[in-house]
Motif scaffolding. Structure first.
Motif, PDB file in Angstrom:
ATOM      1  N   GLU A 185       0.823  -1.210   0.000  1.00  0.00           N
ATOM      2  CA  GLU A 185       0.000   0.000   0.000  1.00  0.00           C
ATOM      3  C   GLU A 185       0.861   1.266   0.000  1.00  0.00           C
ATOM      4  O   GLU A 185       0.528   2.249  -0.654  1.00  0.00           O
ATOM      5  CB  GLU A 185      -0.907   0.038   1.241  1.00  0.00           C
ATOM      6  CG  GLU A 185      -1.980  -1.031   1.280  1.00  0.00           C
ATOM      7  CD  GLU A 185      -1.537  -2.242   2.077  1.00  0.00           C
ATOM      8  OE1 GLU A 185      -0.329  -2.588   2.035  1.00  0.00           O
ATOM      9  OE2 GLU A 185      -2.389  -2.851   2.750  1.00  0.00           O
ATOM     10  N   GLU A 188       2.144   1.912  -3.352  1.00  0.00           N
ATOM     11  CA  GLU A 188       1.086   2.497  -4.172  1.00  0.00           C
ATOM     12  C   GLU A 188       0.859   3.960  -3.808  1.00  0.00           C
ATOM     13  O   GLU A 188       0.654   4.805  -4.681  1.00  0.00           O
ATOM     14  CB  GLU A 188      -0.211   1.692  -4.010  1.00  0.00           C
ATOM     15  CG  GLU A 188      -0.102   0.293  -4.581  1.00  0.00           C
ATOM     16  CD  GLU A 188      -1.448  -0.375  -4.750  1.00  0.00           C
ATOM     17  OE1 GLU A 188      -2.363  -0.065  -3.975  1.00  0.00           O
ATOM     18  OE2 GLU A 188      -1.578  -1.205  -5.677  1.00  0.00           O
ATOM     19  N   ARG A 191       3.581   5.872  -5.399  1.00  0.00           N
ATOM     20  CA  ARG A 191       3.385   6.002  -6.848  1.00  0.00           C
ATOM     21  C   ARG A 191       2.253   6.972  -7.151  1.00  0.00           C
ATOM     22  O   ARG A 191       2.319   7.734  -8.115  1.00  0.00           O
ATOM     23  CB  ARG A 191       3.119   4.631  -7.462  1.00  0.00           C
ATOM     24  CG  ARG A 191       4.369   3.769  -7.549  1.00  0.00           C
ATOM     25  CD  ARG A 191       4.082   2.433  -8.187  1.00  0.00           C
ATOM     26  NE  ARG A 191       3.419   2.597  -9.469  1.00  0.00           N
ATOM     27  CZ  ARG A 191       2.601   1.711 -10.006  1.00  0.00           C
ATOM     28  NH1 ARG A 191       2.339   0.586  -9.372  1.00  0.00           N
ATOM     29  NH2 ARG A 191       2.047   1.924 -11.165  1.00  0.00           N
ATOM     30  N   SER A 192       1.199   6.946  -6.313  1.00  0.00           N
ATOM     31  CA  SER A 192       0.083   7.863  -6.575  1.00  0.00           C
ATOM     32  C   SER A 192       0.510   9.309  -6.349  1.00  0.00           C
ATOM     33  O   SER A 192      -0.066  10.232  -6.915  1.00  0.00           O
ATOM     34  CB  SER A 192      -1.125   7.500  -5.706  1.00  0.00           C
ATOM     35  OG  SER A 192      -0.952   7.990  -4.397  1.00  0.00           O
TER      36      SER A 192
ATOM     37  N   ARG B  56      -7.674   1.033  -8.159  1.00  0.00           N
ATOM     38  CA  ARG B  56      -6.343   1.248  -8.739  1.00  0.00           C
ATOM     39  C   ARG B  56      -6.423   1.871 -10.128  1.00  0.00           C
ATOM     40  O   ARG B  56      -5.511   2.609 -10.530  1.00  0.00           O
ATOM     41  CB  ARG B  56      -5.566  -0.066  -8.738  1.00  0.00           C
ATOM     42  CG  ARG B  56      -4.959  -0.330  -7.371  1.00  0.00           C
ATOM     43  CD  ARG B  56      -4.619  -1.761  -7.066  1.00  0.00           C
ATOM     44  NE  ARG B  56      -4.138  -1.893  -5.692  1.00  0.00           N
ATOM     45  CZ  ARG B  56      -4.922  -1.914  -4.615  1.00  0.00           C
ATOM     46  NH1 ARG B  56      -6.249  -1.823  -4.754  1.00  0.00           N
ATOM     47  NH2 ARG B  56      -4.417  -2.003  -3.409  1.00  0.00           N
ATOM     48  N   LEU B  61      -2.873   3.798 -11.013  1.00  0.00           N
ATOM     49  CA  LEU B  61      -1.787   2.867 -10.687  1.00  0.00           C
ATOM     50  C   LEU B  61      -1.721   1.746 -11.715  1.00  0.00           C
ATOM     51  O   LEU B  61      -0.678   1.147 -11.922  1.00  0.00           O
ATOM     52  CB  LEU B  61      -1.984   2.292  -9.286  1.00  0.00           C
ATOM     53  CG  LEU B  61      -1.917   3.314  -8.155  1.00  0.00           C
ATOM     54  CD1 LEU B  61      -2.382   2.702  -6.837  1.00  0.00           C
ATOM     55  CD2 LEU B  61      -0.489   3.835  -8.011  1.00  0.00           C
TER      56      LEU B  61
END
Lengths: 291, 260
Positions: A185, A188, A191-192, B56, B61
């Motif tokens: 998580e 992620e 990355r977000s 996502r 993502l």
């Protein structure tokens, strides 16, 4: 490998004082005012007492059964042999071993952690390098130590290199495990935010690997001492490994045991320093009970 | 209700994932729906229906195999800042205190946190009811409190869109109910477009304006349900006949066999 047992022994008195206080409260109901003081002291002294008992049994057995000192010297004989060695000799030998061990250790850290980062960052690197690292680790270093000495010449360099070879593998493996153990998580989230791979590594993966890295660093302190001694067995004119070899070859067995005792003490001190560094610099990486 | 302007649009989205053995799994198939501005949309379905894949896709993502996912009529081609994400686990950083965790997105993205940012983070902590906990270590907090910190963290960059992936499913039942009402309160104070993934029927009915019920393997939209319960909703809502009728209807939908 002595380190895991040592760590368990040294950390257990500190880890569960609350639990003990409760037991004390139950056991010492007849002694109001200072419940559990005696128990707490008994608890702290128990490891030392066990050690002293062991030494006494050893001493007693040596005297009772008249064991010759070249088979098993009595503790008193070891202490006397140790005191017969001049302080200057001790300092020189300890210094030599310590220098090699620490240099090998530092080089191992400096190589292993960036190497682990590279392995995690690139699948290609990981597939190419990992087998090689495993091969190096699978090679008995004691067996190739003489070759290394021949290749690298007579200086600290071969000894540091041998120490490095023995020390680096656990650090690489643990760091890789730590870097991979980061919750998906958070990756992620990173990355977000489009924070980039470098920040992902520095802000998330590496800090998450710290507990893993410190486990390896603690194990590696003792490995570094072992590495230095192995190197000294092969080629050295100073150091505790050399001292033990030298003493043994002149049948000064109590003196060799004295060297061994100093070597164990050195390992313990380094291990303890590493634990203290973790508690001092990154206390969050320890389990709650050990902070 | 249908006149609302949409913020997020899924148009015929299909998502397949390659497996290591070369075969492919279809996670989503022909998924089409809109989410309106400041709408609270719950996605409900059994495990393996591609709920998290939806999230996502919106976050940028991953990208759809077919069809398009768009935000404000722009196809999603990369992750976006105007999205906050709350995961099932709080996934806080143990080396920062509570305030450090809330400000982490800024530190992570820009490398520094200003005094104004910290003040904003404190406001968010007040919003989630943790004013007094700013300098606490995260492992001193309960699971529910940790998830509040995660919500504050998701709100830090003041996103338009809040994506929540089963955020309360790891909490105990009592805390879970409490957090549902807390979320409604936070949402009424800071209106956001919310996509809320859950497998709890009462939770979806209590929180959402609309519920998308999904089928498993491949995930398809089985039914879109309007939840016409008055807001603000409270504990009293749970005992309304309409609440129970809706919950029962969804239960019937989920437990009958899927006819393809």
């Amino acid at each position: 490998m002595p380190s895991p047992t040592i760590s368990a022994v040294s950390s257990s008195p500190a880890s569960s004082p609350e639990a003990k206080t409760q037991i004390d409260a139950a056991n010492s109901a007849g002694k109001p005012g200072r419940p559990g003081v005696w128990r707490t002291w008994a608890d702290r002294l128990a490891p030392a007492a066990a050690f002293i008992v062991l030494i006494c049994v050893w001493e007693g057995a040596c005297r009772l059964f008249r064991i010759p000192s070249y088979l098993l010297p009595a503790p008193s004989a070891i202490v006397i042999a140790g005191l017969n060695v001049t302080p200057a000799q001790w300092v020189g030998n300890i210094g030599a071993t310590l220098r090699v061990a620490l240099m090998g250790y530092v080089v191992a850290i400096a190589v292993s952690i960036p190497l682990a980062v590279a392995l995690v960052s690139s699948r290609l690197l990981s597939r190419t390098l990992y087998p090689m690292i495993v091969i190096v680790q699978s090679t008995p270093i004691v067996a190739i130590a003489p070759i290394i000495v021949v290749t690298l010449g007579a200086s600290d360099l071969p000894r540091v290199f041998i120490t490095f070879l023995i020390t680096f593998f656990p650090i690489v493996v643990s760091t890789v495990t730590g870097l991979m153990a980061t919750p998906e998580e958070l990756i992620e989230l990173s990355r977000s935010l489009r924070a980039g791979r470098v920040r992902e590594m520095l802000h998330i993966r590496l800090p998450f690997a710290v507990p893993f890295i410190f486990s390896a660093l603690k194990i590696s302190t003792t490995l570094a001492v072992i590495g230095a001694v192995v190197a000294e067995f092969v080629a050295a004119e100073r150091g505790l490994g050399f001292f033990i070899m030298f003493s043994t070859s002149f049948f000064k067995i109590p003196q060799a045991f004295a060297g061994l005792a100093v070597l164990v003490a050195l390992s313990l001190v380094l291990f303890r320093l590493c634990s203290l560094a973790q508690r001092w610099f990154v206390p969050w990486s320890l389990p709650k009970s050990e902070r | 209700m249908n006149e609302r302007t949409h913020v997020i649009r899924f148009a015929n989205v299909e998502q397949t994932f390659g497996r290591d053995d070369g075969s492919a799994v279809t996670a989503l198939e022909e998924v089409t729906f809109d989410i309106g501005r400041h709408e609270f949309l719950a996605v409900l379905g059994p495990s393996g229906c591609g709920k998290s894949t939806l999230l996502r896709l919106i976050a940028g993502l991953i990208f759809p195999t077919r069809g398009t996912v768009s935000i404000y009529n722009m196809a999603v081609t990369e992750p976006r800042d105007e999205i906050g994400i709350v995961f099932q686990r709080p996934t806080l950083l143990p080396w920062f205190d509570v305030l450090g965790n809330v400000t982490f997105p800024l530190r992570h993205k820009y490398g520094r946190v200003s005094a104004a940012d910290k003040a904003r983070a404190r406001d968010l902590l007040a919003l989630v009811g943790l004013s007094d906990f700013a300098s606490k270590r995260v492992d001193e907090l309960s699971g529910g409190m940790q998830q509040r910190v995660a919500i504050a963290r998701a709100l830090l960059l003041d996103p338009d869109i809040l994506l929540m992936d089963e955020p309360f499913s790891a909490l105990d039942a009592l805390t879970r109910d409490e957090m549902g009402f807390e979320l409604l309160r936070i949402w009424s104070e800071r209106p956001k477009t919310v996509l809320f993934i859950t497998h709890s029927i009462p939770e979806a009915v209590l929180l959402a304006d609309r519920i998308i019920v999904m089928t498993p393997r491949p995930g398809r939209v089985r039914e879109v349900i309007d939840v016409n319960l008055a807001r603000p909703r409270s504990i009293a809502t749970l005992s309304e006949p309409a609440f129970n009728a809706l919950a029962n209807h969804i239960r019937g939908q989920l437990f009958t066999r899927v006819v393809a």
